[in-house]
Design a protein around this motif. Structure first.
Motif, PDB file in Angstrom:
ATOM      1  N   ASP A  17      -5.461   0.130  -9.368  1.00  0.00           N
ATOM      2  CA  ASP A  17      -4.434  -0.072  -8.341  1.00  0.00           C
ATOM      3  C   ASP A  17      -5.181  -0.649  -7.144  1.00  0.00           C
ATOM      4  O   ASP A  17      -5.719   0.086  -6.314  1.00  0.00           O
ATOM      5  N   LYS A  18      -5.231  -1.965  -7.075  1.00  0.00           N
ATOM      6  CA  LYS A  18      -6.107  -2.627  -6.102  1.00  0.00           C
ATOM      7  C   LYS A  18      -5.687  -2.413  -4.649  1.00  0.00           C
ATOM      8  O   LYS A  18      -6.495  -2.628  -3.743  1.00  0.00           O
ATOM      9  N   GLU A  19      -4.453  -2.004  -4.426  1.00  0.00           N
ATOM     10  CA  GLU A  19      -4.008  -1.757  -3.052  1.00  0.00           C
ATOM     11  C   GLU A  19      -4.200  -0.296  -2.632  1.00  0.00           C
ATOM     12  O   GLU A  19      -4.023   0.040  -1.463  1.00  0.00           O
ATOM     13  N   ALA A  20      -4.558   0.566  -3.578  1.00  0.00           N
ATOM     14  CA  ALA A  20      -4.610   2.005  -3.294  1.00  0.00           C
ATOM     15  C   ALA A  20      -5.600   2.356  -2.193  1.00  0.00           C
ATOM     16  O   ALA A  20      -5.298   3.159  -1.309  1.00  0.00           O
ATOM     17  N   THR A  21      -6.774   1.771  -2.242  1.00  0.00           N
ATOM     18  CA  THR A  21      -7.787   2.090  -1.224  1.00  0.00           C
ATOM     19  C   THR A  21      -7.321   1.662   0.160  1.00  0.00           C
ATOM     20  O   THR A  21      -7.503   2.397   1.144  1.00  0.00           O
ATOM     21  N   TYR A  22      -6.691   0.488   0.257  1.00  0.00           N
ATOM     22  CA  TYR A  22      -6.169   0.041   1.552  1.00  0.00           C
ATOM     23  C   TYR A  22      -5.086   0.997   2.063  1.00  0.00           C
ATOM     24  O   TYR A  22      -5.036   1.323   3.253  1.00  0.00           O
ATOM     25  N   ARG A  23      -4.218   1.454   1.152  1.00  0.00           N
ATOM     26  CA  ARG A  23      -3.157   2.389   1.547  1.00  0.00           C
ATOM     27  C   ARG A  23      -3.742   3.711   2.038  1.00  0.00           C
ATOM     28  O   ARG A  23      -3.312   4.258   3.051  1.00  0.00           O
ATOM     29  N   GLU A  24      -4.731   4.205   1.301  1.00  0.00           N
ATOM     30  CA  GLU A  24      -5.348   5.482   1.669  1.00  0.00           C
ATOM     31  C   GLU A  24      -6.109   5.372   2.988  1.00  0.00           C
ATOM     32  O   GLU A  24      -6.059   6.281   3.822  1.00  0.00           O
ATOM     33  N   LEU A  25      -6.823   4.267   3.174  1.00  0.00           N
ATOM     34  CA  LEU A  25      -7.544   4.073   4.433  1.00  0.00           C
ATOM     35  C   LEU A  25      -6.568   3.946   5.599  1.00  0.00           C
ATOM     36  O   LEU A  25      -6.834   4.451   6.697  1.00  0.00           O
ATOM     37  N   ALA A  26      -5.447   3.295   5.366  1.00  0.00           N
ATOM     38  CA  ALA A  26      -4.435   3.149   6.420  1.00  0.00           C
ATOM     39  C   ALA A  26      -3.917   4.523   6.845  1.00  0.00           C
ATOM     40  O   ALA A  26      -3.674   4.764   8.040  1.00  0.00           O
ATOM     41  N   ARG A  27      -3.753   5.419   5.890  1.00  0.00           N
ATOM     42  CA  ARG A  27      -3.304   6.778   6.210  1.00  0.00           C
ATOM     43  C   ARG A  27      -4.326   7.510   7.078  1.00  0.00           C
ATOM     44  O   ARG A  27      -3.989   8.412   7.835  1.00  0.00           O
ATOM     45  N   LEU A  28      -5.583   7.093   6.938  1.00  0.00           N
ATOM     46  CA  LEU A  28      -6.660   7.700   7.726  1.00  0.00           C
ATOM     47  C   LEU A  28      -6.871   6.967   9.047  1.00  0.00           C
ATOM     48  O   LEU A  28      -7.786   7.309   9.803  1.00  0.00           O
ATOM     49  N   GLY A  29      -6.051   5.946   9.290  1.00  0.00           N
ATOM     50  CA  GLY A  29      -6.130   5.241  10.558  1.00  0.00           C
ATOM     51  C   GLY A  29      -6.854   3.917  10.533  1.00  0.00           C
ATOM     52  O   GLY A  29      -6.967   3.240  11.557  1.00  0.00           O
ATOM     53  N   VAL A  30      -7.346   3.521   9.357  1.00  0.00           N
ATOM     54  CA  VAL A  30      -8.047   2.232   9.233  1.00  0.00           C
ATOM     55  C   VAL A  30      -7.025   1.196   8.762  1.00  0.00           C
ATOM     56  O   VAL A  30      -6.744   1.080   7.574  1.00  0.00           O
ATOM     57  N   ASP A  68     -12.986  12.427   2.638  1.00  0.00           N
ATOM     58  CA  ASP A  68     -11.763  11.619   2.656  1.00  0.00           C
ATOM     59  C   ASP A  68     -12.067  10.155   2.359  1.00  0.00           C
ATOM     60  O   ASP A  68     -11.295   9.475   1.670  1.00  0.00           O
ATOM     61  N   LEU A  69     -13.177   9.673   2.867  1.00  0.00           N
ATOM     62  CA  LEU A  69     -13.568   8.287   2.616  1.00  0.00           C
ATOM     63  C   LEU A  69     -13.831   8.045   1.133  1.00  0.00           C
ATOM     64  O   LEU A  69     -13.367   7.061   0.559  1.00  0.00           O
ATOM     65  N   ILE A  70     -14.566   8.956   0.517  1.00  0.00           N
ATOM     66  CA  ILE A  70     -14.893   8.812  -0.904  1.00  0.00           C
ATOM     67  C   ILE A  70     -13.633   8.903  -1.760  1.00  0.00           C
ATOM     68  O   ILE A  70     -13.442   8.123  -2.697  1.00  0.00           O
ATOM     69  N   ARG A  71     -12.735   9.838  -1.414  1.00  0.00           N
ATOM     70  CA  ARG A  71     -11.470   9.958  -2.149  1.00  0.00           C
ATOM     71  C   ARG A  71     -10.650   8.671  -2.025  1.00  0.00           C
ATOM     72  O   ARG A  71     -10.099   8.175  -3.007  1.00  0.00           O
ATOM     73  N   SER A  72     -10.584   8.123  -0.817  1.00  0.00           N
ATOM     74  CA  SER A  72      -9.838   6.875  -0.598  1.00  0.00           C
ATOM     75  C   SER A  72     -10.483   5.720  -1.351  1.00  0.00           C
ATOM     76  O   SER A  72      -9.792   4.880  -1.931  1.00  0.00           O
ATOM     77  N   TRP A  73     -11.791   5.679  -1.333  1.00  0.00           N
ATOM     78  CA  TRP A  73     -12.529   4.598  -1.983  1.00  0.00           C
ATOM     79  C   TRP A  73     -12.272   4.594  -3.489  1.00  0.00           C
ATOM     80  O   TRP A  73     -12.119   3.533  -4.105  1.00  0.00           O
ATOM     81  N   ASN A  74     -12.184   5.769  -4.087  1.00  0.00           N
ATOM     82  CA  ASN A  74     -12.007   5.862  -5.540  1.00  0.00           C
ATOM     83  C   ASN A  74     -10.545   5.831  -5.975  1.00  0.00           C
ATOM     84  O   ASN A  74     -10.255   5.847  -7.175  1.00  0.00           O
ATOM     85  N   ALA A  75      -9.628   5.747  -5.011  1.00  0.00           N
ATOM     86  CA  ALA A  75      -8.199   5.749  -5.340  1.00  0.00           C
ATOM     87  C   ALA A  75      -7.791   4.540  -6.181  1.00  0.00           C
ATOM     88  O   ALA A  75      -6.784   4.559  -6.879  1.00  0.00           O
ATOM     89  N   ILE A  76      -8.571   3.497  -6.137  1.00  0.00           N
ATOM     90  CA  ILE A  76      -8.296   2.268  -6.896  1.00  0.00           C
ATOM     91  C   ILE A  76      -8.364   2.501  -8.405  1.00  0.00           C
ATOM     92  O   ILE A  76      -7.718   1.807  -9.185  1.00  0.00           O
ATOM     93  N   LEU A  77      -9.113   3.496  -8.836  1.00  0.00           N
ATOM     94  CA  LEU A  77      -9.402   3.701 -10.256  1.00  0.00           C
ATOM     95  C   LEU A  77      -8.311   4.509 -10.943  1.00  0.00           C
ATOM     96  O   LEU A  77      -7.960   5.603 -10.502  1.00  0.00           O
ATOM     97  N   LEU A  78      -7.786   3.967 -12.037  1.00  0.00           N
ATOM     98  CA  LEU A  78      -6.712   4.631 -12.779  1.00  0.00           C
ATOM     99  C   LEU A  78      -7.185   5.021 -14.177  1.00  0.00           C
ATOM    100  O   LEU A  78      -8.293   5.500 -14.354  1.00  0.00           O
ATOM    101  N   ASP A  79      -6.360   4.787 -15.189  1.00  0.00           N
ATOM    102  CA  ASP A  79      -6.619   5.261 -16.545  1.00  0.00           C
ATOM    103  C   ASP A  79      -7.305   4.203 -17.412  1.00  0.00           C
ATOM    104  O   ASP A  79      -7.328   3.021 -17.079  1.00  0.00           O
ATOM    105  N   PHE A  80      -7.849   4.656 -18.523  1.00  0.00           N
ATOM    106  CA  PHE A  80      -8.469   3.790 -19.527  1.00  0.00           C
ATOM    107  C   PHE A  80      -7.655   3.951 -20.819  1.00  0.00           C
ATOM    108  O   PHE A  80      -7.841   4.917 -21.551  1.00  0.00           O
ATOM    109  N   PRO A  81      -6.721   3.009 -21.091  1.00  0.00           N
ATOM    110  CA  PRO A  81      -5.870   3.133 -22.286  1.00  0.00           C
ATOM    111  C   PRO A  81      -6.688   3.210 -23.573  1.00  0.00           C
ATOM    112  O   PRO A  81      -7.605   2.413 -23.789  1.00  0.00           O
ATOM    113  N   GLU A  82      -6.319   4.144 -24.414  1.00  0.00           N
ATOM    114  CA  GLU A  82      -7.090   4.413 -25.633  1.00  0.00           C
ATOM    115  C   GLU A  82      -7.119   3.222 -26.580  1.00  0.00           C
ATOM    116  O   GLU A  82      -8.115   2.999 -27.271  1.00  0.00           O
TER     117      GLU A  82
END
Length: 202
Positions: A17-30, A68-82
């Protein structure tokens, strides 16, 4: 005739989810990403600064907790379909092609993947490839052409016999300039498991 296949990792095997990190950082004020921030990101992705240096840069700049930074940074990573694991395992077992992974991946992301998948699955996946190139380990990153030249030279590959799949057009364009066959896949509508239906393999 294609003899070698180079695979990207994110949005080819593991979903992002390539926008996830930007969304999470925005919630933190970035809310704005500066050129200086991008340069730190590129340096980190190439392994030119440590994880501590990278996290401390954002921590000091925005007074956000490192957790919080590390959690936001890794938010981009999702699942690995079997089904993608089955595909690459079968392709590797067929020994029809030399297989390589070439990924712009930083230490925090690959550590999350190793922890999330577990050592057994990660090793099983990694062992499908002759070489497993991560940008932060080889100090090179896509779309710079030197990373493709490095892979070709290190493994004595002919560009005309090599196929590269990546979800970022900038990356496939760079590889194509060197004479490598490419597929710029669209993660929403295409899947790596259909690779061998591409014209270059017929």
């Amino acid at each position: 005739m294609i003899k070698n296949i180079i695979f990207d990792f994110g949005d080819v095997f593991i979903n992002l989810d390539k926008e996830a990190t930007y969304r999470e950082l925005a919630r933190l004020g970035v809310t704005e990403i500066s050129e200086d921030m991008m340069q730190h990101y590129y340096q980190y992705e190439m392994g030119l600064i440590t994880t501590d240096d990278f996290v401390s840069y954002f921590h000091d700049k925005f007074s956000i907790s490192k957790e919080d930074l590390i959690r936001s940074w890794n938010a981009i990573l999702l699942d690995f379909p079997e089904h993608r694991l089955h595909f690459i395992k079968e392709l590797a077992a067929s020994k029809q092609y030399r297989l390589f992974l070439l990924s712009n991946t930083n230490d925090l992301h690959i550590s999350w993947i190793q922890d999330n998948w577990g050592e057994e699955l990660y090793t099983e996946f990694k062992n499908c490839f002759e070489q497993f190139y991560l940008s932060h380990e080889i100090n090179l990153r896509k779309p710079n052409t030197d990373i493709f030249e490095f892979v070709l030279k290190e493994n004595k590959l002919q560009a005309s016999e090599t196929f590269f799949i990546d979800d970022t057009k900038e990356n496939t364009d760079a590889a194509q300039q060197l004479g490598i066959h490419v597929w710029n896949n669209c993660p929403k509508t295409e899947d790596v498991v259909d690779l061998l239906t591409k014209q270059a393999f017929k």
